[in-house]
Design a protein around this motif. Structure first.
Motif, short mmCIF file in Angstrom:
data_model
loop_
_atom_site.label_atom_id
_atom_site.label_comp_id
_atom_site.label_asym_id
_atom_site.label_seq_id
_atom_site.Cartn_x
_atom_site.Cartn_y
_atom_site.Cartn_z
N HIS A 175 4.45 -5.56 -6.43
CA HIS A 175 5.01 -4.26 -6.06
C HIS A 175 6.34 -3.97 -6.75
O HIS A 175 7.16 -3.22 -6.26
CB HIS A 175 5.05 -4.12 -4.53
CG HIS A 175 3.65 -4.18 -3.99
ND1 HIS A 175 2.77 -3.13 -4.10
CD2 HIS A 175 2.95 -5.21 -3.47
CE1 HIS A 175 1.59 -3.50 -3.62
NE2 HIS A 175 1.68 -4.76 -3.23
N CYS A 185 0.83 3.81 -4.90
CA CYS A 185 0.30 2.48 -4.57
C CYS A 185 0.12 2.40 -3.06
O CYS A 185 0.79 3.11 -2.30
CB CYS A 185 1.29 1.43 -5.05
SG CYS A 185 0.84 -0.26 -4.64
N CYS A 187 1.28 0.43 -1.11
CA CYS A 187 2.52 0.02 -0.45
C CYS A 187 3.43 1.21 -0.16
O CYS A 187 4.43 1.08 0.55
CB CYS A 187 3.27 -1.00 -1.29
SG CYS A 187 4.08 -0.30 -2.74
N CYS A 192 3.09 0.59 -9.32
CA CYS A 192 3.29 -0.86 -9.12
C CYS A 192 2.39 -1.66 -10.06
O CYS A 192 1.32 -1.21 -10.46
CB CYS A 192 2.95 -1.24 -7.69
SG CYS A 192 4.07 -0.53 -6.47
ZN LIG Z 1 3.00 -1.19 -4.51
#
Ligand SMILES: [Zn+2]
Length: 319
Positions: A175, A185, A187, A192
């Motif tokens: 990440h 992404c 996250c 990332c």
């Molecule tokens: Zn990410």
């Protein structure tokens, strides 16, 4: 009332118990000071069940290990778990195990293992510990480990020691953003490394470029790797893109903390030169500062036991 006694110093040869906990299986072993596996067992992870049922499988693994004579002298337990983990709190919340959210794994394992000290790290950190102890990063004081599979994880060795960070997640290269305006992404970030280099994203990119799976319908990154070896342009392009993302992340890490080796494990690393050749090439584009030019990238050497050996290494690391 008996006085509390100081724990006896751990004999250098004492084995430790190791647990490798993932979304599909829970593996356990007793590992001696030289990295030999004295006993091993595994159970499927009942990933769709409630938290107590999942812990039941962990307990069954520990019970099976306890039937080995080496258990009696095992002095600690190391756990490498799918993340996120929080080593500071002793909890885990693996993405693929919904029944465990903030599950107090360290406390529960300590209770089940007769009060032995328990060390928890993320699976990327565990793999890095294994490679530093017994694998490709052996002898390197400063190393980055990467696990490239369904996701992209990692870990760091700095100054000759595993550097898990306060929560056991340091080195999570997946990440790191390598494309500021890149695709969103999972996250919450953008561009990332994982969004570009994980197995599913390699396969997605190849499909978008016109690659199609064979008659068996296998659309995995391994199938893309096979097509890339045969020269399919979209498959080659997908691996080149993943290689550039990994190279940018590895170079950034080298510039930041002066690692001189990056060791790559996980299923996607099994692609071999289809990944490593463009990765070495791309590294020259990104690792540009004089002190990073000696950086090497190699495949992991500890294989399928990386998680167990890494959990054992983490249990042995100075606390
Ligand atoms: Zn990410």
């Amino acid at each position: 009332m008996p006085m509390p006694t100081a724990p006896a110093p751990r004999p250098a040869s004492a084995p430790v118990a190791a647990l490798d906990i993932g979304g599909t299986k829970i593996a356990g072993a007793l590992v001696d000071a030289d990295g030999r596996i004295l006993a091993r067992t595994r159970r499927p992870t009942p990933a769709g069940e409630d938290g107590e049922s999942v812990f039941g499988a962990v307990g069954a693994v520990l019970d099976a290990l306890a039937t080995s004579p080496a258990w009696a002298v095992a002095e600690a337990v190391g756990i490498g778990s799918a993340g996120p983990v929080d080593a500071a709190r002793g909890t885990v919340s693996p993405v693929n195990v919904p029944g465990w959210r903030g599950f107090p794994l360290v406390e529960r394992v300590r209770e089940h293992a007769g009060g032995r000290p328990v060390t928890l790290v993320g699976d990327g950190v565990a793999m890095t510990a294994a490679e530093h102890w017994l694998g490709a990063a052996r002898g390197h004081a400063d190393a980055l480990g990467l696990v490239v599979s369904t996701g992209v994880g990692g870990g760091l060795v700095l100054g000759g020691r595993l550097h898990p960070g306060p929560t056991g997640n340091a080195g999570h290269i997946g990440h790191l953003s390598v494309d500021l305006d890149g695709a969103p992404c999972a996250c919450g970030g953008r561009g990332c490394v994982e969004r570009l280099a994980s197995g599913p994203h390699i396969a997605r990119h190849a499909l978008d470029g016109g690659w199609r799976p064979g008659p068996d319908g296998d659309a995995s990154a391994a199938a893309v790797a096979e097509a890339a070896r045969a020269g399919h342009p979209a498959a080659v392009a997908a691996f080149e893109r993943a290689a550039r993302a990994l190279a940018a992340g590895i170079a950034a890490t080298a510039h930041l903390v002066e690692v001189d080796i990056a060791v790559i494990g996980g299923g996607v690393a099994g692609a071999g030169e289809v990944l490593f050749a463009p990765l070495r090439c791309a590294l020259a584009d990104y690792a540009t500062l004089s002190f990073a030019r000696g950086l090497t990238v190699v495949p992991a050497a500890t294989g399928a036991d990386a998680g167990l050996l890494g959990a054992a290494a983490a249990a042995r690391a100075p606390r």
